[in-house]
Design an enzyme around this catalytic site. Structure first.
Site, PDB file in Angstrom:
ATOM      1  N   CYS A   1      32.341  -9.522-121.508  1.00 20.86           N
ATOM      2  CA  CYS A   1      33.247 -10.565-121.014  1.00 20.86           C
ATOM      3  C   CYS A   1      34.207 -11.078-122.085  1.00 20.86           C
ATOM      4  O   CYS A   1      35.154 -11.795-121.779  1.00 20.86           O
ATOM      5  CB  CYS A   1      32.440 -11.722-120.432  1.00 20.86           C
TER       6      CYS A   1
ATOM      7  N   HIS B   1      36.778 -18.182-120.079  1.00 24.91           N
ATOM      8  CA  HIS B   1      36.090 -17.157-119.282  1.00 24.91           C
ATOM      9  C   HIS B   1      35.347 -17.872-118.154  1.00 24.91           C
ATOM     10  O   HIS B   1      34.702 -18.897-118.358  1.00 24.91           O
ATOM     11  CB  HIS B   1      35.118 -16.401-120.188  1.00 24.91           C
TER      12      HIS B   1
ATOM     13  N   ASN C   1      32.309 -14.317-111.722  1.00 21.29           N
ATOM     14  CA  ASN C   1      32.527 -13.833-113.083  1.00 21.29           C
ATOM     15  C   ASN C   1      33.069 -12.400-113.021  1.00 21.29           C
ATOM     16  O   ASN C   1      32.350 -11.474-112.683  1.00 21.29           O
ATOM     17  CB  ASN C   1      31.182 -13.884-113.827  1.00 21.29           C
TER      18      ASN C   1
HETATM   19  O1  UT7 Z   1      29.316 -13.466-118.863  1.00 18.95           O
HETATM   20  C1  UT7 Z   1      27.940 -13.500-118.541  1.00 18.95           C
HETATM   21  C2  UT7 Z   1      27.586 -14.854-118.569  1.00 18.95           C
HETATM   22  N1  UT7 Z   1      26.415 -15.225-117.838  1.00 18.95           N
HETATM   23  C3  UT7 Z   1      26.227 -16.510-117.601  1.00 18.95           C
HETATM   24  O2  UT7 Z   1      27.043 -17.326-117.928  1.00 18.95           O
HETATM   25  C4  UT7 Z   1      24.939 -16.943-116.941  1.00 18.95           C
HETATM   26  C5  UT7 Z   1      24.538 -18.311-117.396  1.00 18.95           C
HETATM   27  N2  UT7 Z   1      23.373 -18.769-116.687  1.00 18.95           N
HETATM   28  C6  UT7 Z   1      23.451 -19.334-115.463  1.00 18.95           C
HETATM   29  O3  UT7 Z   1      24.534 -19.505-114.942  1.00 18.95           O
HETATM   30  C7  UT7 Z   1      22.189 -19.788-114.809  1.00 18.95           C
HETATM   31  O4  UT7 Z   1      21.074 -19.476-115.646  1.00 18.95           O
HETATM   32  C8  UT7 Z   1      21.935 -19.167-113.401  1.00 18.95           C
HETATM   33  C9  UT7 Z   1      22.904 -19.781-112.420  1.00 18.95           C
HETATM   34  C10 UT7 Z   1      22.108 -17.665-113.471  1.00 18.95           C
HETATM   35  C11 UT7 Z   1      20.515 -19.477-112.932  1.00 18.95           C
HETATM   36  O5  UT7 Z   1      20.294 -20.879-112.960  1.00 18.95           O
HETATM   37  P1  UT7 Z   1      18.935 -21.440-113.598  1.00 18.95           P
HETATM   38  O6  UT7 Z   1      18.963 -22.904-113.413  1.00 18.95           O
HETATM   39  O7  UT7 Z   1      18.824 -20.918-114.998  1.00 18.95           O
HETATM   40  O8  UT7 Z   1      17.840 -20.812-112.639  1.00 18.95           O
HETATM   41  P2  UT7 Z   1      16.573 -19.925-112.985  1.00 18.95           P
HETATM   42  O9  UT7 Z   1      16.971 -18.507-113.133  1.00 18.95           O
HETATM   43  O10 UT7 Z   1      15.758 -20.545-114.088  1.00 18.95           O
HETATM   44  O11 UT7 Z   1      15.766 -20.105-111.673  1.00 18.95           O
HETATM   45  C12 UT7 Z   1      15.249 -21.400-111.236  1.00 18.95           C
HETATM   46  C13 UT7 Z   1      14.635 -21.189-109.882  1.00 18.95           C
HETATM   47  C14 UT7 Z   1      13.635 -20.029-109.844  1.00 18.95           C
HETATM   48  O12 UT7 Z   1      12.617 -20.389-108.954  1.00 18.95           O
HETATM   49  P3  UT7 Z   1      11.170 -20.846-109.515  1.00 18.95           P
HETATM   50  O13 UT7 Z   1      10.686 -19.700-110.333  1.00 18.95           O
HETATM   51  O14 UT7 Z   1      11.463 -22.064-110.343  1.00 18.95           O
HETATM   52  O15 UT7 Z   1      10.409 -21.114-108.260  1.00 18.95           O
HETATM   53  C15 UT7 Z   1      14.434 -18.901-109.236  1.00 18.95           C
HETATM   54  O16 UT7 Z   1      13.609 -17.977-108.568  1.00 18.95           O
HETATM   55  O17 UT7 Z   1      15.668 -20.867-108.928  1.00 18.95           O
HETATM   56  C16 UT7 Z   1      15.317 -19.637-108.279  1.00 18.95           C
HETATM   57  N3  UT7 Z   1      16.565 -18.911-108.000  1.00 18.95           N
HETATM   58  C17 UT7 Z   1      17.242 -19.026-106.858  1.00 18.95           C
HETATM   59  N4  UT7 Z   1      17.018 -19.761-105.755  1.00 18.95           N
HETATM   60  C18 UT7 Z   1      17.910 -19.666-104.760  1.00 18.95           C
HETATM   61  C19 UT7 Z   1      17.215 -18.055-108.813  1.00 18.95           C
HETATM   62  N5  UT7 Z   1      18.321 -17.591-108.195  1.00 18.95           N
HETATM   63  C20 UT7 Z   1      18.353 -18.188-106.977  1.00 18.95           C
HETATM   64  C21 UT7 Z   1      19.251 -18.119-105.917  1.00 18.95           C
HETATM   65  N6  UT7 Z   1      19.001 -18.876-104.807  1.00 18.95           N
HETATM   66  N7  UT7 Z   1      20.356 -17.351-105.937  1.00 18.95           N
END
Ligand code: UT7
Length: 333
Positions: A114, A255, A285
Site C-alpha cells: 500500500c 492511504h 482499501n
Molecule cells: O493496508 C493494509 C492495512 N490494513 C489495515 O489497516 C487493517 C487495520 N486493522 C483493522 O482495520 C481492524 O483490525 C479490523 C477492522 C480488520 C478488525 O477490527 P478489530 O477490532 O481488530 O476486530 P478483531 O479482528 O479483533 O475481531 C473482534 C471480533 C472477533 O470476534 P470474537 O473473537 O471477539 O468473538 C471477530 O471474530 O469481531 C469479529 N469479527 C467480525 N464480526 C462481524 C471480525 N470480523 C468481523 C466481521 N463482522 N466482518
C-alpha cells in the site's frame, strides 16, 4: 538534484460494487459492524475478464492526458503493484505495449504494497533528479479481490480494486513539486500482513511442510496499532523536513485503510475535516492506488482545489510506510 514536476494524475475503478450487505451472503457480518470499525460501506471489484491491466491502462491514459505528454515522451515506466494479474510479463511491460510507449523504454514493477505509490515517487524522483530519465509514468494497480480470502470476514471486508497513475517529469521552471519525501520499512514485523505464494518443490526432492494458498493473511489488530502509533508521527516528521508547518499545508490525503487510522493522523495534525480527504466509504482499501483515487476524486468533487499543497502518506505490508509533501499544480487532474 534536478527538481521534479508532477505533471498529471489519473485513476480508474471497476464498475462492480460490493456493499457491506452483499457480504452478509458470504459470512455472518453486518453493515453496522463493518462501517463502525472501518468506515467502509462498499468497495469495487474487477469482474469477468477485467484485471488490474485494464484499470492501470485507463488510469495511465487519464494521467497522460492531463500531463500533456504523449507516449513517445515517456522514458521510463514504474508500476507499483503487489497483486498484478501476472508475475510476468510485468504490468509495466504490458502497459508499455498497450499505451504505445516505445519498445526501448525501460519498464518494471516494484512491490511496496500500500506504500507503493510513495516508494515509486521516491525512485522516480531519484532517476529524474540525477538526470537519468526526464519523464516517468508511475502506475499503481492491484487485483486485491483476486487474492482476498472471501471466507475470512476480518480481511475481505477491507479490500477493493482500483488503479492510480502519475506522470512526473523534470521541472523546467526549477520548482520542485516533491517538497519532502520519506520512506521506511521494517521486515521484522512483516508477518503482520502476508501472502504466501502457492507452489511445490521439484517432485524429485522433499516437499515443503506447508504450501501457500496465495491469499491475504493479516493480523488486523497489530496492523492497526502499528498504523496509529507510527504513521501520524512520521507524517509530522515529513512535514518538518519540508520546512513547512502543518497548518500551511492545505490537505491531508492519506492511504485509505481504515477511517479510524485516517482520524488518528488528522488528530495529530490538528486538521479540520475539510482538509482531510477520505473516500474509504466507497472504495475500501485499494492499496497503492488509494491516494491517487482519493486525490483525483477529491478534485472532481470540488473538495480539493489545485494550486495548493498536500501531505500524502501510506503504509502497508512489509511493513512499509512513507509520506510526502507535494505541490498540486493547476490542471494535474
Ligand atoms: O493496508 C493494509 C492495512 N490494513 C489495515 O489497516 C487493517 C487495520 N486493522 C483493522 O482495520 C481492524 O483490525 C479490523 C477492522 C480488520 C478488525 O477490527 P478489530 O477490532 O481488530 O476486530 P478483531 O479482528 O479483533 O475481531 C473482534 C471480533 C472477533 O470476534 P470474537 O473473537 O471477539 O468473538 C471477530 O471474530 O469481531 C469479529 N469479527 C467480525 N464480526 C462481524 C471480525 N470480523 C468481523 C466481521 N463482522 N466482518
Amino acid at each position: 538534484m534536478k527538481p521534479t514536476r508532477i505533471a498529471g494524475i489519473g485513476y480508474s475503478v471497476p464498475e462492480a460494487v460490493i456493499t457491506n450487505d452483499d457480504l452478509t451472503k458470504l459470512y455472518e457480518t453486518s453493515d453496522e459492524w463493518i462501517y463502525t470499525r472501518t468506515g467502509i460501506k462498499e468497495r469495487r471489484v474487477v469482474s469477468g475478464n477485467e484485471t488490474a491491466i485494464d484499470l492501470g491502462l485507463d488510469a495511465a491514459q487519464n494521467a497522460m492526458k492531463k500531463s500533456g505528454f504523449k507516449p513517445e515522451d515517456i522514458d521510463c515506466i514504474i508500476c507499483a503493484s503487489s497483486v498484478p494479474p501476472q508475475l510476468y510479463p510485468t504490468l509495466a511491460c504490458t502497459l508499455q505495449m498497450k499505451l504505445g510507449i516505445p519498445g526501448n523504454v525501460p519498464a518494471f514493477d516494484m512491490t511496496a504494497a500500500c506504500t507503493g505509490l510513495i516508494y515509486a515517487m521516491q525512485v522516480a524522483r531519484g532517476l529524474i533528479g540525477s538526470g537519468i530519465y526526464k519523464t516517468i509514468l508511475i502506475v499503481a494497480a492491484d487485483n486485491n479481490s483476486k487474492i482476498t480470502d472471501w471466507t475470512d470476514r476480518s480481511t475481505s471486508i477491507l479490500f477493493g480494486d482500483g488503479a492510480g497513475a502519475m506522470v512526473v517529469t523534470e521541472a523546467q521552471d526549477g520548482i520542485d513539486d516533491i517538497i519532502s519525501l520519506k520512506i521506511s520499512a521494517d521486515g521484522s514485523i512483516g508477518h503482520y500482513i502476508s501472502t504466501d505464494m502457492p507452489g511445490q518443490c521439484c517432485p524429485l526432492v522433499k516437499q515443503a511442510d506447508k504450501v501457500g494458498d496465495g491469499k491475504i493473511k493479516m493480523n488486523g489488530k497489530e496492523v492497526y496499532k502499528f498504523a496509529v502509533t507510527t504513521v501520524p508521527k512520521y507524517v509530522e516528521e515529513c512535514i518538518e523536513a519540508s520546512g513547512m508547518k502543518s497548518e500551511d499545508i492545505d490537505y491531508l490525503i492519506p492511504h485509505q485503510a481504515n477511517q479510524r487510522i485516517i482520524e488518528a493522523i488528522q488528530k495529530r495534525l490538528k486538521y479540520t475535516d475539510d482538509k482531510v480527504i477520505s473516500n474509504i466509504k466507497y472504495y475500501g482499501n485499494t492499496s497503492a492506488a488509494s491516494i491517487p483515487i482519493a486525490l483525483c476524486e477529491g478534485v472532481e468533487q470540488g473538495k480539493i482545489k489545485l494550486g495548493t499543497t498536500a501531505v500524502l502518506c501510506g503504509f502497508g505490508a512489509g511493513m512499509t510506510w512513507g509520506a510526502t509533501v507535494v505541490r498540486l499544480r493547476e490542471g494535474i487532474c
